[in-house]
Design a protein around this motif. Structure first.
Motif, PDB file in Angstrom:
ATOM      1  N   CYS A  79       0.836  -1.226   0.084  1.00 46.84           N
ATOM      2  CA  CYS A  79      -0.073   0.119  -0.037  1.00 46.84           C
ATOM      3  C   CYS A  79       1.065   1.142  -0.005  1.00 46.84           C
ATOM      4  O   CYS A  79       0.589   2.320  -0.699  1.00 46.84           O
ATOM      5  CB  CYS A  79      -0.858  -0.129   1.343  1.00 46.84           C
ATOM      6  SG  CYS A  79      -2.237  -1.134   1.216  1.00 46.84           S
ATOM      7  N   ALA A  80       1.749   1.103   0.694  1.00 43.58           N
ATOM      8  CA  ALA A  80       2.968   2.497   0.844  1.00 43.58           C
ATOM      9  C   ALA A  80       3.519   2.565  -0.417  1.00 43.58           C
ATOM     10  O   ALA A  80       3.622   3.703  -1.139  1.00 43.58           O
ATOM     11  CB  ALA A  80       3.942   2.382   1.968  1.00 43.58           C
ATOM     12  N   LYS A  81       3.956   1.545  -1.048  1.00 50.60           N
ATOM     13  CA  LYS A  81       4.852   1.730  -2.342  1.00 50.60           C
ATOM     14  C   LYS A  81       3.764   2.193  -3.487  1.00 50.60           C
ATOM     15  O   LYS A  81       4.185   2.771  -4.571  1.00 50.60           O
ATOM     16  CB  LYS A  81       5.538   0.506  -2.742  1.00 50.60           C
ATOM     17  CG  LYS A  81       6.413  -0.035  -1.929  1.00 50.60           C
ATOM     18  CD  LYS A  81       7.255  -1.202  -2.497  1.00 50.60           C
ATOM     19  CE  LYS A  81       8.341  -1.610  -1.377  1.00 50.60           C
ATOM     20  NZ  LYS A  81       9.027  -2.756  -1.969  1.00 50.60           N
ATOM     21  N   THR A  82       2.423   1.857  -3.577  1.00 55.42           N
ATOM     22  CA  THR A  82       1.653   2.099  -4.494  1.00 55.42           C
ATOM     23  C   THR A  82       0.771   3.405  -4.027  1.00 55.42           C
ATOM     24  O   THR A  82      -0.188   3.861  -4.745  1.00 55.42           O
ATOM     25  CB  THR A  82       0.447   0.826  -4.734  1.00 55.42           C
ATOM     26  OG1 THR A  82      -0.365   0.524  -3.595  1.00 55.42           O
ATOM     27  CG2 THR A  82       1.308  -0.283  -5.387  1.00 55.42           C
ATOM     28  N   LYS A  83       0.991   3.937  -2.985  1.00 51.61           N
ATOM     29  CA  LYS A  83       0.447   5.103  -2.611  1.00 51.61           C
ATOM     30  C   LYS A  83      -0.988   5.004  -2.328  1.00 51.61           C
ATOM     31  O   LYS A  83      -1.999   5.679  -2.692  1.00 51.61           O
ATOM     32  CB  LYS A  83       0.517   6.372  -3.561  1.00 51.61           C
ATOM     33  CG  LYS A  83       2.003   6.520  -3.647  1.00 51.61           C
ATOM     34  CD  LYS A  83       2.361   7.843  -4.587  1.00 51.61           C
ATOM     35  CE  LYS A  83       3.814   8.427  -4.530  1.00 51.61           C
ATOM     36  NZ  LYS A  83       4.622   7.485  -4.810  1.00 51.61           N
ATOM     37  N   LEU A  84      -1.541   3.728  -1.984  1.00 53.42           N
ATOM     38  CA  LEU A  84      -3.005   3.475  -1.576  1.00 53.42           C
ATOM     39  C   LEU A  84      -3.134   3.697  -0.156  1.00 53.42           C
ATOM     40  O   LEU A  84      -2.545   3.235   0.807  1.00 53.42           O
ATOM     41  CB  LEU A  84      -3.202   1.821  -1.690  1.00 53.42           C
ATOM     42  CG  LEU A  84      -4.544   1.397  -1.455  1.00 53.42           C
ATOM     43  CD1 LEU A  84      -5.575   2.088  -2.575  1.00 53.42           C
ATOM     44  CD2 LEU A  84      -4.379  -0.004  -1.979  1.00 53.42           C
ATOM     45  N   ASN A  85      -4.034   4.498   0.364  1.00 59.16           N
ATOM     46  CA  ASN A  85      -4.452   4.903   1.625  1.00 59.16           C
ATOM     47  C   ASN A  85      -4.880   3.618   2.204  1.00 59.16           C
ATOM     48  O   ASN A  85      -5.621   2.773   1.881  1.00 59.16           O
ATOM     49  CB  ASN A  85      -5.268   5.987   1.826  1.00 59.16           C
ATOM     50  CG  ASN A  85      -4.932   7.286   1.241  1.00 59.16           C
ATOM     51  OD1 ASN A  85      -4.279   7.614   1.408  1.00 59.16           O
ATOM     52  ND2 ASN A  85      -6.141   7.837   0.723  1.00 59.16           N
ATOM     53  N   VAL A  86      -4.480   3.543   3.593  1.00 58.66           N
ATOM     54  CA  VAL A  86      -4.893   2.342   4.584  1.00 58.66           C
ATOM     55  C   VAL A  86      -5.601   2.947   5.418  1.00 58.66           C
ATOM     56  O   VAL A  86      -5.293   4.043   6.266  1.00 58.66           O
ATOM     57  CB  VAL A  86      -3.668   1.728   5.447  1.00 58.66           C
ATOM     58  CG1 VAL A  86      -4.146   0.652   6.363  1.00 58.66           C
ATOM     59  CG2 VAL A  86      -2.887   1.161   4.400  1.00 58.66           C
ATOM     60  N   LEU A  87      -7.035   2.555   5.393  1.00 58.46           N
ATOM     61  CA  LEU A  87      -8.108   3.149   6.101  1.00 58.46           C
ATOM     62  C   LEU A  87      -8.110   2.505   7.498  1.00 58.46           C
ATOM     63  O   LEU A  87      -8.515   3.249   8.413  1.00 58.46           O
ATOM     64  CB  LEU A  87      -9.309   2.998   5.508  1.00 58.46           C
ATOM     65  CG  LEU A  87      -9.446   3.377   4.043  1.00 58.46           C
ATOM     66  CD1 LEU A  87     -10.991   3.338   3.337  1.00 58.46           C
ATOM     67  CD2 LEU A  87      -9.441   5.148   4.043  1.00 58.46           C
ATOM     68  N   GLY A  88      -7.728   1.383   7.557  1.00 54.73           N
ATOM     69  CA  GLY A  88      -7.506   0.762   8.904  1.00 54.73           C
ATOM     70  C   GLY A  88      -7.038  -0.671   8.904  1.00 54.73           C
ATOM     71  O   GLY A  88      -7.091  -1.167   7.821  1.00 54.73           O
ATOM     72  N   VAL A  89      -6.796  -1.275  10.146  1.00 55.94           N
ATOM     73  CA  VAL A  89      -6.421  -2.768  10.059  1.00 55.94           C
ATOM     74  C   VAL A  89      -7.344  -3.278  11.003  1.00 55.94           C
ATOM     75  O   VAL A  89      -7.483  -2.712  12.231  1.00 55.94           O
ATOM     76  CB  VAL A  89      -4.961  -2.841  10.569  1.00 55.94           C
ATOM     77  CG1 VAL A  89      -4.651  -4.290  10.611  1.00 55.94           C
ATOM     78  CG2 VAL A  89      -4.087  -2.102   9.344  1.00 55.94           C
ATOM     79  N   ILE A  90      -8.053  -4.298  10.796  1.00 56.57           N
ATOM     80  CA  ILE A  90      -8.797  -5.479  11.562  1.00 56.57           C
ATOM     81  C   ILE A  90      -8.339  -6.445  12.200  1.00 56.57           C
ATOM     82  O   ILE A  90      -7.593  -7.192  10.906  1.00 56.57           O
ATOM     83  CB  ILE A  90     -10.232  -5.452  11.037  1.00 56.57           C
ATOM     84  CG1 ILE A  90     -10.985  -4.085  10.401  1.00 56.57           C
ATOM     85  CG2 ILE A  90     -11.201  -6.268  11.667  1.00 56.57           C
ATOM     86  CD1 ILE A  90     -12.155  -4.216   9.758  1.00 56.57           C
ATOM     87  N   GLU A  91      -8.169  -6.630  13.418  1.00 55.21           N
ATOM     88  CA  GLU A  91      -7.644  -8.025  13.755  1.00 55.21           C
ATOM     89  C   GLU A  91      -8.951  -8.839  14.011  1.00 55.21           C
ATOM     90  O   GLU A  91      -9.562  -8.830  15.077  1.00 55.21           O
ATOM     91  CB  GLU A  91      -6.700  -7.934  15.001  1.00 55.21           C
ATOM     92  CG  GLU A  91      -6.026  -9.212  15.229  1.00 55.21           C
ATOM     93  CD  GLU A  91      -5.285  -9.134  16.234  1.00 55.21           C
ATOM     94  OE1 GLU A  91      -5.472  -8.573  17.360  1.00 55.21           O
ATOM     95  OE2 GLU A  91      -3.827  -9.336  16.174  1.00 55.21           O
ATOM     96  N   ASN A  92      -9.138  -9.752  13.024  1.00 52.97           N
ATOM     97  CA  ASN A  92     -10.458 -10.791  13.274  1.00 52.97           C
ATOM     98  C   ASN A  92     -10.179 -11.795  14.163  1.00 52.97           C
ATOM     99  O   ASN A  92      -8.940 -12.079  14.359  1.00 52.97           O
ATOM    100  CB  ASN A  92     -10.768 -11.165  11.864  1.00 52.97           C
ATOM    101  CG  ASN A  92     -12.279 -12.021  12.032  1.00 52.97           C
ATOM    102  OD1 ASN A  92     -12.941 -11.680  12.579  1.00 52.97           O
ATOM    103  ND2 ASN A  92     -12.334 -12.824  10.913  1.00 52.97           N
ATOM    104  N   MET A  93     -10.889 -12.180  14.893  1.00 51.52           N
ATOM    105  CA  MET A  93     -11.008 -13.230  15.935  1.00 51.52           C
ATOM    106  C   MET A  93     -10.024 -12.882  17.326  1.00 51.52           C
ATOM    107  O   MET A  93      -9.539 -14.145  17.834  1.00 51.52           O
ATOM    108  CB  MET A  93     -10.418 -14.658  15.464  1.00 51.52           C
ATOM    109  CG  MET A  93     -11.361 -15.010  14.480  1.00 51.52           C
ATOM    110  SD  MET A  93     -10.983 -16.744  13.448  1.00 51.52           S
ATOM    111  CE  MET A  93      -9.678 -17.490  14.221  1.00 51.52           C
TER     112      MET A  93
END
Length: 106
Positions: A79-93
């Motif tokens: 995501c950083a290399k392609t300049k794609l925003n990271v809206l969040g990280v979800i830790e499932n379970m």
């Protein structure tokens, strides 16, 4: 029956799905992809990058296992290399509780 596509055929389908379909006005478009940073991910960023706004981006889903966290680190780097925003990280379970008092072993 399962459909098994690889390479250009799969990327052609992604392109057609994202560029030839009239989606109209959307509040959300969720695309569930397998873990990793494959050609599919690159195609998605290429085709969606042309229409994404400043509030658009990726939501990364993980589980607490180290193997999953390794994939997440790669995806965050992608995501950083392609300049794609990271809206969040979800830790499932992450909060799953399984009380052993409810289980009997014989």
């Amino acid at each position: 029956d399962a459909v098994i596509w690889r390479g250009p055929r799969k990327n052609g389908l992604i392109k057609q799905f994202l560029t030839d379909v009239e989606w109209g006005v959307l509040d959300y478009l969720l695309i569930d992809t397998p873990p990793g940073t494959s050609d599919e991910h690159i195609s998605l960023v290429q085709y969606l990058g042309k229409v994404m706004g400043p509030r658009d981006g990726a939501v990364i889903v993980s589980t607490p296992q180290e193997v999953s966290l390794m994939d997440v680190r790669k995806e965050l780097s992608f995501c950083a290399k392609t300049k794609l925003n990271v809206l969040g990280v979800i830790e499932n379970m992450a909060g799953m509780l399984a009380p052993l008092s409810a289980v009997s072993f014989r």
